[in-house]
Write a protein that holds these residues in place. Sequence first.
Motif, PDB file in Angstrom:
ATOM      1  N   HIS A 156       0.807  -1.215   0.000  1.00  0.00           N
ATOM      2  CA  HIS A 156       0.000   0.000   0.000  1.00  0.00           C
ATOM      3  C   HIS A 156       0.841   1.266   0.000  1.00  0.00           C
ATOM      4  CE1 HIS A 156      -3.614  -2.314   0.153  1.00  0.00           C
ATOM      5  NE2 HIS A 156      -3.131  -3.014   1.159  1.00  0.00           N
ATOM      6  N   ILE A 158       2.173   4.148  -2.134  1.00  0.00           N
ATOM      7  CA  ILE A 158       1.692   4.719  -3.399  1.00  0.00           C
ATOM      8  C   ILE A 158       2.848   4.698  -4.403  1.00  0.00           C
ATOM      9  CG2 ILE A 158       0.754   6.748  -4.554  1.00  0.00           C
ATOM     10  CD1 ILE A 158      -1.206   5.449  -2.631  1.00  0.00           C
ATOM     11  N   CYS A 166      -6.849   0.674  -5.789  1.00  0.00           N
ATOM     12  CA  CYS A 166      -6.527  -0.518  -4.998  1.00  0.00           C
ATOM     13  C   CYS A 166      -7.771  -1.010  -4.251  1.00  0.00           C
ATOM     14  CB  CYS A 166      -5.418  -0.163  -4.004  1.00  0.00           C
ATOM     15  SG  CYS A 166      -4.847  -1.534  -2.984  1.00  0.00           S
ATOM     16  N   CYS A 173      -1.686   2.177  -5.450  1.00  0.00           N
ATOM     17  CA  CYS A 173      -0.879   1.365  -4.530  1.00  0.00           C
ATOM     18  C   CYS A 173       0.022   0.402  -5.300  1.00  0.00           C
ATOM     19  CB  CYS A 173      -1.783   0.564  -3.593  1.00  0.00           C
ATOM     20  SG  CYS A 173      -2.570   1.551  -2.306  1.00  0.00           S
TER      21      CYS A 173
END
Length: 308
Positions: A156, A158, A166, A173
């Motif tokens: 997660h 970015i 996501c 992500c």
Amino acid sequence: MVVLGVDIGGTKIRMGIIDSDGQVVADHVVPTQVPLYPFLEENVLELIEKYPQIQAIGIGTRGMVDAENGVITFETETLPGWQGTEVKSLLEKATGLRVEVNNDANCAGLAEARLGAAKGFRRTVCLTVGTGLGGGIVLDGQILNGAHGGGGEVGHLILYPNGHVCTCGRPGCSEQYVSGTALRRQIGERQILDDNQQLISPHQLFGMANAGHVEALSLTKKFTSDLAIVISSLQAVLDMDCVVIGGGVSESANEWWHYLEEALEPLLLKPLTVKKAQFRNEAGMLGAALLVIDNVNESASKNIEDVR
């Protein structure tokens, strides 16, 4: 001592009877069923009856985990109803044994750091490239859990702002670009087909790339470049000694590893050892067992000190 290590995935639960040396005495696999907790408790109690020498239970699971309290704090994708479950307290009450719970990638990282490819390194990041992108950060033998159970959620980070949305709801992500699921989506977007005009698998992708297929090579290089960026970003924050790469996509690593090394070389700030995982399907189960082996040993040592 003998403990029960449990690895909970979206499709199966793997349970191992493991001794203090990390040796698997017995191994049981059952399909994951929901609602999950009653099914888990039922299977754990059956194993305790069959193996009464079990002294503690370690659980590695999908999702974010409050490891201190053994509560699932976030999991909405594949295990409905699992989020919010107080696994530790419920299972301790049902079994009378000590229970520890953590994220499955954290457990895999612990197994690789203590017993596997990263043994002997002090600062390790384990990346599991499978259905999603998981991460386990182990510093001086201890998992970095974070304040809310979100430590090591590498998938997660970015990677592409305003990119593909996501499952967590945010756009861009890294697991939307570095995972088996991401590769399948991008294979579909590029319409990379086999001789039967069927979409290829990620494993086929890497073989076709090495055979010179232009689109397959382009996507393989994008995948390894994105993975290299993730590793470089983690190095800038953690300055780790070693990165271990496991998960389902890593089973084809021999076919794409040279592309990763090529992409990493100009991005690394300092020397870094990058290795393939030693453990495959056993990693989460072994790491879960190590959670409780550590804690039981610590409790025993504390009791001895208290007596003194």
